[in-house]
Design a protein around this motif. Structure first.
Motif, PDB file in Angstrom:
ATOM      1  N   GLN A 323       0.831  -1.232   0.000  1.00  0.00           N
ATOM      2  CA  GLN A 323       0.000   0.000   0.000  1.00  0.00           C
ATOM      3  C   GLN A 323       0.854   1.266   0.000  1.00  0.00           C
ATOM      4  OE1 GLN A 323      -2.813   0.087   3.385  1.00  0.00           O
ATOM      5  NE2 GLN A 323      -1.588  -1.590   4.205  1.00  0.00           N
ATOM      6  N   TYR A 324       2.135   1.130   0.350  1.00  0.00           N
ATOM      7  CA  TYR A 324       2.977   2.320   0.510  1.00  0.00           C
ATOM      8  C   TYR A 324       3.684   2.690  -0.776  1.00  0.00           C
ATOM      9  CZ  TYR A 324       2.319   1.884   5.548  1.00  0.00           C
ATOM     10  OH  TYR A 324       1.772   1.827   6.801  1.00  0.00           O
ATOM     11  N   GLU A 325       3.807   4.010  -1.016  1.00  0.00           N
ATOM     12  CA  GLU A 325       4.659   4.496  -2.108  1.00  0.00           C
ATOM     13  C   GLU A 325       6.097   4.099  -1.776  1.00  0.00           C
ATOM     14  OE1 GLU A 325       3.627   5.892  -4.927  1.00  0.00           O
ATOM     15  OE2 GLU A 325       1.569   5.634  -4.204  1.00  0.00           O
ATOM     16  N   ILE A 326       6.973   4.126  -2.791  1.00  0.00           N
ATOM     17  CA  ILE A 326       8.316   3.585  -2.624  1.00  0.00           C
ATOM     18  C   ILE A 326       9.113   4.270  -1.499  1.00  0.00           C
ATOM     19  CG2 ILE A 326       9.369   5.013  -4.451  1.00  0.00           C
ATOM     20  CD1 ILE A 326      10.203   1.300  -4.009  1.00  0.00           C
ATOM     21  N   ASP A 327       8.918   5.577  -1.299  1.00  0.00           N
ATOM     22  CA  ASP A 327       9.675   6.284  -0.251  1.00  0.00           C
ATOM     23  C   ASP A 327       8.794   6.810   0.878  1.00  0.00           C
ATOM     24  OD1 ASP A 327      12.336   6.034  -1.342  1.00  0.00           O
ATOM     25  OD2 ASP A 327      11.692   7.407  -2.926  1.00  0.00           O
ATOM     26  N   GLU A 328       7.559   6.345   0.937  1.00  0.00           N
ATOM     27  CA  GLU A 328       6.639   6.778   2.003  1.00  0.00           C
ATOM     28  C   GLU A 328       6.989   6.063   3.308  1.00  0.00           C
ATOM     29  OE1 GLU A 328       1.839   6.357   2.954  1.00  0.00           O
ATOM     30  OE2 GLU A 328       2.595   5.805   0.972  1.00  0.00           O
ATOM     31  N   PRO A 329       7.076   6.807   4.426  1.00  0.00           N
ATOM     32  CA  PRO A 329       7.392   6.153   5.702  1.00  0.00           C
ATOM     33  C   PRO A 329       6.316   5.129   6.082  1.00  0.00           C
ATOM     34  CG  PRO A 329       7.540   8.543   5.884  1.00  0.00           C
ATOM     35  CD  PRO A 329       6.901   8.245   4.566  1.00  0.00           C
ATOM     36  N   ILE A 330       6.765   3.972   6.562  1.00  0.00           N
ATOM     37  CA  ILE A 330       5.833   2.896   6.935  1.00  0.00           C
ATOM     38  C   ILE A 330       5.394   3.103   8.383  1.00  0.00           C
ATOM     39  CG2 ILE A 330       5.707   0.415   7.433  1.00  0.00           C
ATOM     40  CD1 ILE A 330       7.538   0.124   4.868  1.00  0.00           C
ATOM     41  N   GLN A 331       4.098   3.067   8.600  1.00  0.00           N
ATOM     42  CA  GLN A 331       3.549   3.273   9.943  1.00  0.00           C
ATOM     43  C   GLN A 331       3.560   1.959  10.713  1.00  0.00           C
ATOM     44  OE1 GLN A 331       2.667   6.458  10.904  1.00  0.00           O
ATOM     45  NE2 GLN A 331       3.510   6.904   8.874  1.00  0.00           N
ATOM     46  N   TYR A 332       4.104   2.010  11.940  1.00  0.00           N
ATOM     47  CA  TYR A 332       4.085   0.824  12.802  1.00  0.00           C
ATOM     48  C   TYR A 332       2.655   0.569  13.271  1.00  0.00           C
ATOM     49  CZ  TYR A 332       4.354  -1.836  17.132  1.00  0.00           C
ATOM     50  OH  TYR A 332       4.142  -2.762  18.130  1.00  0.00           O
ATOM     51  N   GLN A 346       9.310  -0.176  14.647  1.00  0.00           N
ATOM     52  CA  GLN A 346       8.791   0.843  15.548  1.00  0.00           C
ATOM     53  C   GLN A 346       9.529   2.169  15.497  1.00  0.00           C
ATOM     54  OE1 GLN A 346       8.040  -1.834  18.977  1.00  0.00           O
ATOM     55  NE2 GLN A 346       6.935  -0.126  19.807  1.00  0.00           N
ATOM     56  N   ASN A 347      10.859   2.101  15.631  1.00  0.00           N
ATOM     57  CA  ASN A 347      11.581   3.365  15.791  1.00  0.00           C
ATOM     58  C   ASN A 347      12.494   3.644  14.611  1.00  0.00           C
ATOM     59  OD1 ASN A 347      13.234   1.274  16.242  1.00  0.00           O
ATOM     60  ND2 ASN A 347      13.595   1.679  18.412  1.00  0.00           N
ATOM     61  N   ASN A 348      12.198   3.052  13.475  1.00  0.00           N
ATOM     62  CA  ASN A 348      13.053   3.261  12.310  1.00  0.00           C
ATOM     63  C   ASN A 348      12.314   4.017  11.216  1.00  0.00           C
ATOM     64  OD1 ASN A 348      15.464   2.025  13.085  1.00  0.00           O
ATOM     65  ND2 ASN A 348      14.571   0.003  12.794  1.00  0.00           N
ATOM     66  N   ASP A 349      13.088   4.608  10.338  1.00  0.00           N
ATOM     67  CA  ASP A 349      12.498   5.328   9.206  1.00  0.00           C
ATOM     68  C   ASP A 349      12.368   4.376   8.025  1.00  0.00           C
ATOM     69  OD1 ASP A 349      15.203   5.028   9.159  1.00  0.00           O
ATOM     70  OD2 ASP A 349      15.608   6.878   8.045  1.00  0.00           O
ATOM     71  N   TRP A 350      11.560   3.326   8.212  1.00  0.00           N
ATOM     72  CA  TRP A 350      11.427   2.316   7.167  1.00  0.00           C
ATOM     73  C   TRP A 350      10.551   2.800   6.025  1.00  0.00           C
ATOM     74  CZ3 TRP A 350      14.317  -1.896   6.638  1.00  0.00           C
ATOM     75  CH2 TRP A 350      15.032  -2.347   7.764  1.00  0.00           C
ATOM     76  N   THR A 351      10.984   2.487   4.809  1.00  0.00           N
ATOM     77  CA  THR A 351      10.178   2.729   3.604  1.00  0.00           C
ATOM     78  C   THR A 351      10.192   1.435   2.801  1.00  0.00           C
ATOM     79  OG1 THR A 351      12.115   3.385   2.316  1.00  0.00           O
ATOM     80  CG2 THR A 351      10.926   5.148   3.498  1.00  0.00           C
ATOM     81  N   ARG A 352       9.363   1.403   1.766  1.00  0.00           N
ATOM     82  CA  ARG A 352       9.342   0.185   0.941  1.00  0.00           C
ATOM     83  C   ARG A 352      10.674   0.011   0.218  1.00  0.00           C
ATOM     84  NH1 ARG A 352       6.511  -1.615  -3.858  1.00  0.00           N
ATOM     85  NH2 ARG A 352       5.655   0.448  -4.213  1.00  0.00           N
ATOM     86  N   ARG A 353      11.286   1.134  -0.202  1.00  0.00           N
ATOM     87  CA  ARG A 353      12.588   1.048  -0.872  1.00  0.00           C
ATOM     88  C   ARG A 353      13.628   0.398   0.064  1.00  0.00           C
ATOM     89  NH1 ARG A 353      14.425   3.963  -5.167  1.00  0.00           N
ATOM     90  NH2 ARG A 353      12.965   5.699  -4.843  1.00  0.00           N
ATOM     91  N   LYS A 354      13.611   0.838   1.330  1.00  0.00           N
ATOM     92  CA  LYS A 354      14.578   0.313   2.303  1.00  0.00           C
ATOM     93  C   LYS A 354      14.325  -1.181   2.558  1.00  0.00           C
ATOM     94  CE  LYS A 354      16.470   1.497   6.789  1.00  0.00           C
ATOM     95  NZ  LYS A 354      16.358   2.305   7.978  1.00  0.00           N
ATOM     96  N   LEU A 355      13.029  -1.552   2.611  1.00  0.00           N
ATOM     97  CA  LEU A 355      12.696  -2.969   2.796  1.00  0.00           C
ATOM     98  C   LEU A 355      13.163  -3.804   1.605  1.00  0.00           C
ATOM     99  CD1 LEU A 355       9.098  -2.997   4.338  1.00  0.00           C
ATOM    100  CD2 LEU A 355      11.209  -3.750   5.438  1.00  0.00           C
TER     101      LEU A 355
END
Length: 454
Positions: A323-332, A346-355
């Motif tokens: 559901q997330y755009e490639i660089d949109e922050p993922i909500q915990y 929880q405490n990271n700036d995860w995005t789909r690109r990073k995953l």
């Protein structure tokens, strides 16, 4: 001073895509042969040749349908689907080996303890005491729905049920038949002595069981107990029951904290800190030289599927990352899935690109790449700095990953005194702990033994 010997399990699953997704498309990968007996008997013989302690077989009941809210990617990339029963492999593999242990994953939520106790005792007999059980309570809503529940039982509640399940099993495995119950005396026409076989009567919150264990005592009675769970409730359970704990580490400092927590949980339950062996999942890509290893790594990357890895991770966390755009922050989002998997978000700036970057090799385990010396250095360093006992070694390309490790890394570890040069005698428990075949006296399960003075 002798070095701590590294313990090794091959980490596998009765399916095509296990941890490193997409590699089934590699021309040298044979994982689509998983439906044949030969695939497993050849693997067991290979691992025994490499003196592996065990083959640890993962399992799920259910499918990965969180990503894109469908099973499309799961089916296309065979992300642990199709998946066959792990327990049925053991008879064939134990028939062609003498020492290799088998850690078998079975979900207790959907299986009555009375029948499960018989199945594990049967395998312990047939393997002459070489089986372990990886205790899982499940985390997939798809499994709960397939088994007739509206949704997964709440996380901590699953452990309450697991505690009682183990209590029933201990009563059957440890308490139903006394040690001297089997006489096997044709002259007297007495196979088993009635006064030494006891009916189990259990009336609990989750289970009501009245009956005799159907099997005579197997070599280990209770199989070696494996568990993976790093939540507070999971650790409480591990301290009470687990003999081997499987963790997923990301770096050495955080892994050391996890290992220390596991050991502390054993102490709190009245056991010794060393009563639990701790294993971490690991990818290893080794070549004759560092250059050859990195060339192999690049080749493997070209076949891996990062998207399939993220689809798998979606199911582990209960979050649909598509559901997330490639660089949109993922909500915990707190979910009923694997707690340790969601905690990392929880405490990271995860995005789909990073995953996707993290899952470049199709999975998110730490990957060690290098020459035999470099790999051995790194394995020894993980053991020394974290307190780990060993590793669950994944397959990347089957069976090449294990062949390379056995041919190149094992001799180097043996040369350094970090790995055994022969198997010890006895059951899986005796090999791992250098003690008795049965549960040690301080283990919860040992309290259910019949102690009669006949």
């Amino acid at each position: 001073m002798s070095k701590k010997k590294i313990l090794l399990n091959a980490f596998n699953m009765n399916c095509i895509g296990h941890i490193n997704h997409g590699l089934w498309t590699h021309p040298r990968d044979t994982s689509t042969r998983y439906k044949t007996i030969e695939y497993w008997t050849e693997l067991a013989q290979l691992l025994e040749h490499g003196l592996f302690d065990g083959l640890f077989i993962a399992d799920i009941v259910g499918v990965y349908d969180v990503y894109q809210n469908s099973v499309d990617v799961t089916l296309k990339e065979s992300i642990q689907l199709p998946v066959n029963d792990p327990l049925l492999l053991v008879s064939a593999m134990s028939a062609v080996t003498k020492n290799l242990g088998f850690g078998l994953t079975a979900n207790l939520t959907y299986e009555p303890p009375y029948l499960f106790a018989r199945r594990m005792s049967t395998l312990d007999h047939l393997s002459r005491g070489r089986v372990g059980w990886n205790i899982v309570t499940g985390y997939l809503d798809s499994a709960a729905k397939a088994m007739g529940l509206s949704e997964q039982v709440e996380h901590d509640r699953r452990y309450d049920q697991a505690d009682e399940y183990l209590e029933v099993l201990y009563k059957l495995w440890e308490g139903s038949w006394e040690n001297g119950a089997v006489l096997n005396d044709p002259q007297q026409r007495i196979y088993a002595q009635p006064d030494k076989v006891h009916k189990v009567e259990h009336k609990g919150e989750f289970y009501q069981v009245e009956g005799y264990h159907l099997c005579e005592p197997s070599p280990q009675r209770t199989p070696v107990l494996f568990q993976a769970g790093s939540s507070d409730r999971g650790l409480l359970f591990a301290g009470r029951h687990a003999e081997c704990v499987f963790i997923s580490g990301q770096n050495k400092p955080s892994t050391k904290i996890q290992v220390d927590k596991v050991r502390a949980s054993a102490v709190e339950a009245g056991r010794n800190p060393e009563d639990i062996k701790v294993f971490m999942g690991l990818n290893v890509i080794v070549g004759e030289t560092e250059e050859a290893a990195w060339a192999k790594h690049a080749e493997y990357l070209s076949y891996a599927s990062a998207e399939a890895g993220v689809a798998h991770f979606s199911a582990s966390t209960g979050i649909d990352f598509s559901q997330y755009e490639i660089d949109e922050p993922i909500q915990y989002v707190k979910s009923n899935a694997i707690q340790s998997a969601t905690k990392n978000l929880q405490n990271n700036d995860w995005t789909r690109r990073k995953l996707l970057d993290q899952h470049a090799l199709g999975g998110r385990y730490i990957t060690v790449v290098g020459s035999p010396q470099q790999v051995a250095d790194e394995l020894e360093s993980w053991i020394a700095e974290t307190g780990l006992d060993g590793f669950n070694l994944t397959r990347i390309v089957t069976p090449e990953s294990y062949v390379d490790f056995i041919d190149l890394v094992i001799p180097e570890l043996q040369r350094r005194g970090s790995y055994k040069t022969a198997y010890d005698t006895g059951s899986l428990r005796e090999k791992l702990f250098h003690g008795e075949a049965h549960l040690p006296q301080q283990h919860t399960g040992a309290h259910y033994r019949h102690t009669f003075s006949h």
